[in-house]
Design an enzyme around this catalytic site. Structure first.
Site, short mmCIF file in Angstrom:
data_model
loop_
_atom_site.label_atom_id
_atom_site.label_comp_id
_atom_site.label_asym_id
_atom_site.label_seq_id
_atom_site.Cartn_x
_atom_site.Cartn_y
_atom_site.Cartn_z
N ASP A 38 -6.80 -6.28 -1.70
CA ASP A 38 -5.37 -6.45 -2.01
C ASP A 38 -5.13 -7.46 -3.12
O ASP A 38 -4.09 -7.41 -3.79
CB ASP A 38 -4.59 -6.88 -0.76
N HIS A 76 0.82 -1.21 0.00
CA HIS A 76 0.00 0.00 0.00
C HIS A 76 0.86 1.27 0.00
O HIS A 76 1.97 1.27 0.50
CB HIS A 76 -0.89 0.05 1.25
N TYR A 84 2.25 1.17 13.76
CA TYR A 84 3.02 2.12 12.95
C TYR A 84 2.55 3.55 13.14
O TYR A 84 1.40 3.81 13.39
CB TYR A 84 3.04 1.73 11.47
N LYS A 92 6.46 6.26 7.33
CA LYS A 92 5.99 5.39 8.41
C LYS A 92 7.17 4.90 9.25
O LYS A 92 8.25 4.65 8.72
CB LYS A 92 5.26 4.17 7.85
#
Length: 179
Positions: free
Chosen positions: A170, A62, A132, A72
């Site tokens: 996905d 992603h 995250y 991130k």
């Protein structure tokens, strides 16, 4: 705490200093000032996310597009994952290269992924809690992704494809070549 440069520019493995004694362990998982000094840039995180997954769950690859791109800092609170970052910055010398790192509650490693990367992970342990920090807010309209089994990237996910658990969303992501 130390930052270890990787083969992908501006992407770092972060290893905290862990203090262990008869009671257990203690470590500072994040310190804004220390983190910015270690990676040599200013990153202001604005959102924390956490997921729980079972063995074989693959989330990714992603990314967020344009002004919604996100850097991130990822880590595993419980369990073990194979974490993958793919450089999708077209002007980068490592465009199309990827890095995979095992992150676990045992090794306590973290991975800093700058803006301009696709990101995903697969759970290698029975379960995992994945955490995250993001430096930009999530924007559904800016979602992007790359199919996990892209033949150009040829990522080794460490598990057979028939053992992976992929969301419907996905499983229909585009290929790297169509970015």
């Amino acid at each position: 705490m130390k930052a270890i440069p990787t083969k992908l520019k501006q992407c770092f493995i972060i290893e905290p200093s862990v203090f262990i004694d008869s009671r257990g362990y203690f470590f500072e998982s994040f310190n804004q000032k220390t983190f910015n000094e270690l990676i040599g840039q200013k990153v202001d995180f604005v959102q924390d996310n956490e997921s729980y997954s079972t063995k074989g769950v693959l989330r990714g690859l992603h990314f967020q597009k344009e002004e919604w791109a996100q850097a991130k800092l990822v880590r595993v609170v419980k369990g073990c994952v194979l974490d993958v970052a793919v450089d999708i910055r077209k002007d980068s010398p490592t465009y199309g290269d990827y890095l995979s790192v095992e992150l676990s509650d045992d090794n306590k490693k973290q991975l800093f992924i700058p803006r301009g990367f696709a990101h995903g992970f697969v759970v290698l342990s029975d379960t995992a809690i994945f955490s995250y920090k993001c430096d930009n807010y999530y924007n559904k309209a800016s979602e992007g992704g790359i199919i996990y089994n892209d033949t150009t990237l040829n990522i080794d996910w460490k598990l057979p494809f028939d053992k992976l658990i992929i969301s419907e969303k996905d499983s229909i992501l585009p290929t790297f070549e169509t970015l």
